[in-house]
Design a protein around this motif. Structure first.
Motif, short mmCIF file in Angstrom:
data_model
loop_
_atom_site.label_atom_id
_atom_site.label_comp_id
_atom_site.label_asym_id
_atom_site.label_seq_id
_atom_site.Cartn_x
_atom_site.Cartn_y
_atom_site.Cartn_z
N ALA A 1 3.16 16.02 22.43
CA ALA A 1 4.21 17.04 22.37
C ALA A 1 5.19 16.68 21.27
O ALA A 1 5.45 15.50 21.02
CB ALA A 1 4.92 17.15 23.72
N GLN A 2 5.72 17.71 20.63
CA GLN A 2 6.66 17.51 19.54
C GLN A 2 8.08 17.67 20.07
O GLN A 2 8.44 18.74 20.58
CB GLN A 2 6.40 18.52 18.41
CG GLN A 2 7.19 18.19 17.15
CD GLN A 2 6.69 19.01 15.97
OE1 GLN A 2 5.80 19.84 16.14
NE2 GLN A 2 7.23 18.76 14.81
N ALA A 3 8.87 16.60 19.98
CA ALA A 3 10.25 16.59 20.47
C ALA A 3 11.19 16.17 19.35
O ALA A 3 10.87 15.29 18.55
CB ALA A 3 10.39 15.65 21.67
N ARG A 4 12.36 16.84 19.34
CA ARG A 4 13.33 16.51 18.28
C ARG A 4 13.88 15.10 18.43
O ARG A 4 14.17 14.42 17.45
CB ARG A 4 14.47 17.53 18.31
CG ARG A 4 14.09 18.89 17.74
CD ARG A 4 15.23 19.85 17.81
NE ARG A 4 15.60 20.15 19.19
CZ ARG A 4 16.60 20.97 19.54
NH1 ARG A 4 17.30 21.57 18.61
NH2 ARG A 4 16.88 21.20 20.80
N ASP A 5 14.05 14.65 19.67
CA ASP A 5 14.56 13.29 19.88
C ASP A 5 13.59 12.25 19.33
O ASP A 5 14.00 11.26 18.70
CB ASP A 5 14.81 13.04 21.36
CG ASP A 5 15.92 13.93 21.91
OD1 ASP A 5 16.72 14.43 21.09
OD2 ASP A 5 15.97 14.11 23.14
N ASP A 6 12.29 12.46 19.56
CA ASP A 6 11.30 11.52 19.03
C ASP A 6 11.31 11.51 17.51
O ASP A 6 11.26 10.45 16.87
CB ASP A 6 9.90 11.91 19.53
CG ASP A 6 9.80 11.80 21.05
OD1 ASP A 6 10.68 11.16 21.65
OD2 ASP A 6 8.85 12.37 21.61
N ARG B 1 8.63 12.13 28.87
CA ARG B 1 9.06 11.28 27.73
C ARG B 1 9.04 9.82 28.18
O ARG B 1 9.67 9.45 29.17
CB ARG B 1 10.45 11.66 27.24
CG ARG B 1 10.84 10.96 25.95
CD ARG B 1 12.01 11.66 25.30
NE ARG B 1 12.24 11.16 23.96
CZ ARG B 1 13.16 10.26 23.63
NH1 ARG B 1 13.96 9.77 24.56
NH2 ARG B 1 13.30 9.85 22.38
N ARG C 1 10.55 16.82 32.37
CA ARG C 1 11.02 18.21 32.36
C ARG C 1 9.88 19.08 32.90
O ARG C 1 8.90 19.37 32.20
CB ARG C 1 11.39 18.63 30.95
CG ARG C 1 12.60 17.89 30.40
CD ARG C 1 13.07 18.50 29.10
NE ARG C 1 12.08 18.38 28.05
CZ ARG C 1 11.94 17.33 27.26
NH1 ARG C 1 12.72 16.28 27.42
NH2 ARG C 1 11.00 17.32 26.33
N HIS D 1 6.70 18.21 30.73
CA HIS D 1 6.82 17.30 29.58
C HIS D 1 7.36 15.97 30.07
O HIS D 1 8.36 15.95 30.81
CB HIS D 1 7.74 17.88 28.50
CG HIS D 1 7.15 19.04 27.78
ND1 HIS D 1 7.24 20.33 28.26
CD2 HIS D 1 6.44 19.11 26.62
CE1 HIS D 1 6.63 21.16 27.43
NE2 HIS D 1 6.13 20.44 26.41
N THR E 1 6.61 11.68 23.66
CA THR E 1 6.60 12.74 24.68
C THR E 1 5.20 13.35 24.75
O THR E 1 4.55 13.56 23.71
CB THR E 1 7.63 13.82 24.33
OG1 THR E 1 8.90 13.21 24.14
CG2 THR E 1 7.73 14.85 25.44
N CYS F 1 5.83 9.89 18.14
CA CYS F 1 5.68 10.66 19.38
C CYS F 1 5.82 9.74 20.60
O CYS F 1 5.11 8.74 20.73
CB CYS F 1 4.32 11.35 19.40
SG CYS F 1 4.03 12.33 20.89
#
Length: 595
Positions: A190-195, A153, A143, A151, A114, A112
């Motif tokens: 926060a859950q992010a696809r990039d992370d 990052r 964002r 959000h 973000t 993580c």
């Protein structure tokens, strides 16, 4: 800064404005594990140590942590953390009530970077959010939603933990008390696809490195594979048999022999070779027994030396202990000081303990020797019998080795006979009779072949004798020619004139190359044969034609005759390279003109 990070120094407001409470800002940055910086970019505490932060759960910035994916542990709930007011340029952060429980957070997603930030003021801008959270680390993206959350990052994972420290703070824009300018921050993972993608790539890279490291370790500790064993052949069998006789190469050869036997190389044809190799291996038993006896003797000698040395050491220890005891008597003891007496008593105890240990060890060795002696006394009658029989056994061993070989051969033949009987089984007597007849016929055929072979050998010896005779005749003729040449050179010039008239007849009579009527016939037949073959023929071709007329004609005889008649027959070479061949031609017409 030049690396793309945003800083407050980029604002157009003058940088010389003083902070309202520098000590509170320093305390907050110290809790975050960061060196407190002033608005002008100068450190407020020049002797700041990041490892001495007040928050025990947040370590200082470590450049090795992002690469390894290490995430610091969360703050223990029972450990109080002092939170102070944080003053920024455009806003002020007020700490939450320390008696309230810590704000709830969701489970941390892997990798993580973000965070979710809620409870922002309605009038809060992206610039204000950047001003607050860029102190936690490099911000990559923000964002912001139309509602009161956003959000953020960060560049590294440990920066998220510093941002979580601000969860629960009340934010106020400037000095306004309007509801739109205030809010309570709620920071959560926060859950992010990039992370997740970067974390999975990092895990795959670590897994590859771990597999590579394990493979290298396995290859380093893997024992080397044994050399391959050659396949059985007569040549390799002879080499292994020689190695079996050599003491230095015996171990290598015996492993090869064992592999061949396990592979099933033993059959009727190779049984004798394998038996000889097994017999050679058996001959090493006596050598190994002798070596073991020699090593046992050396061990006994070493034990005796150790026992003598130990007894000498014990004698010296006894003398030292006696010195200590004599020094402890009242005559000498009264003259020593207290410290000296203490040292002497300690030394005496140590020496007595060491002496007792060595004495017990020596007594144990002697008990073992006594036990061995008692066992030998019990076994003495059997040993006496063995010594009496040893003379007979040594004489019988040689005979046993020879008898064993014969027994094994007989066993092999018996097994073969049994197999033949089992295979034949229901064969009738007629078939046995026919087999016996076939065996007799084969024996007769072998006898006939042997007789024929003897005859061929006799003929071969006769031909060799004839060839030797022809060579001797050739040597005699050459010696006669040399003698004639010497006689001609010795005659005078006067006699030479008279001999010119009578000489041709005499020379032809005395030095005629044709000696018998049989040779005259051979010359005529060879001339006719070569006249039919104008391009010449080899000596073998000529002799094959003559042997049809007379089988006793020899190739050497024909070649000697043709070489003597050099005016009648001429030998030429035809062909090139490997096809080079000697051919004889008829030149009698040209020779007649020359003579």
């Amino acid at each position: 800064s030049a690396d793309g990070g945003r800083n407050l120094s980029l604002e157009p407001v003058p940088m010389g404005l003083p902070m309202s409470d520098p000590s509170a800002w320093s305390t907050a940055m110290n809790n975050l594990g960061m060196a407190p910086m002033g608005m002008t970019g100068q450190p407020l505490l020049p002797d700041f140590d990041p490892a001495l932060g007040m928050m025990t759960g947040i370590p200082p910035i470590n450049p090795m942590m992002p690469g390894l994916g290490i995430v610091p542990p969360p703050i223990p709930p029972d450990m109080p953390a002092a939170k102070e007011i944080i003053h920024c340029k455009s806003c002020t952060l007020f700490p939450p009530n320390p008696h309230l429980p810590p704000p709830a957070t969701r489970e941390r997603p892997p990798g993580c970077k973000t965070v979710f930030v809620g409870g922002l003021p309605e009038n809060g801008t992206e610039q204000i959010i950047m001003e607050v959270f860029e102190q936690c680390g490099e911000v990559i993206a923000i964002r912001k939603s139309k509602k009161n959350f956003c959000h953020i990052r960060f560049a590294e994972e440990f920066m998220v933990d510093k941002a979580l420290y601000l969860s629960g703070y009340r934010i106020r824009l400037g000095s306004s008390t309007d509801k739109k300018d205030t809010g309570r921050l709620h920071v959560d993972f926060a859950q992010a696809r990039d992370d997740l993608y970067e974390w999975e790539c990092k895990q795959r890279m670590l897994a590859r490195e771990e597999r590579h490291r394990r493979r290298l370790e396995e290859e380093r500790f893997r024992p080397p594979s044994p050399p391959p064993v050659v396949h059985y052949s007569d040549h390799e069998c002879s080499i292994v048999a020689e190695k079996l006789k050599d003491d230095t190469k015996f171990l290598e050869a015996i492993q090869t022999l064992l592999t061949w036997i396990e592979r099933g190389e033993v059959n009727r044809r190779t049984a004798n070779n394998f038996y000889s190799m097994i017999q050679s291996a058996n001959s090493h038993v006596r050598r190994l027994v002798n070596e073991k006896a020699a090593h046992e003797k050396e061990m006994e000698e070493a034990k005796e030396k150790f026992k003598l040395a130990l007894s000498g050491i014990l004698v010296q220890f006894e003398q030292i202990v006696a010195v200590y005891h004599s020094a402890s008597k009242q005559k000498a003891w009264d003259h020593f000081t207290k410290a000296q007496r203490k040292n002497i008593s300690v030394w005496c105890k140590q020496a007595e303990e060491i002496r007792n240990i060595h004495n017990d060890e020596l007594m144990g060795i002697r008990r073992e020797e006594e036990m061995e002696m008692s066992d030998e006394e019990i076994e003495d009658p059997s040993e006496m019998k063995e010594t009496e029989e040893s003379a007979l056994v040594s004489q019988v061993e040689a005979l046993k080795e020879e008898n064993d070989s014969l027994r094994w051969q007989l066993d092999a033949y018996r097994n073969e006979v049994e197999l033949l009987k089992q295979e034949q089984g229901k064969a009738s007597r007629d078939e046995d009779a026919t087999k016996e007849q076939q065996m007799k016929l084969l024996q007769q055929a072998l006898q006939g072949m042997q007789k024929h072979l003897l005859k061929v050998q006799e003929e071969y010896k006769k031909r060799e004798a004839e060839l030797e005779k022809v060579r001797e005749d050739k040597l005699k003729i050459e010696t006669l020619l040399e003698n004639l040449k010497e006689q001609e050179s010795g005659t005078s010039r006067v006699c030479a004139c008279s001999q010119e008239k009578e000489g041709p007849v005499e020379k032809t009579a005395s030095t005629s190359p044709v000696k018998s009527e049989r040779e005259v016939l051979l010359v005529g037949i060879i001339s006719t044969f070569l006249h039919v073959h104008p391009f010449g023929a080899s000596i073998e071709y000529i002799c094959s034609y003559l042997q049809r007329l007379d089988s006793k004609i020899c190739t050497a005889e024909v070649e000697v005759l043709m070489t003597r008649l050099h005016n009648t027959f001429r030998q030429e070479l035809s062909g090139v390279g490997a096809s080079l061949e000697k051919r004889w031609k008829f030149c009698g017409f040209d020779g007649l003109k020359m003579t």
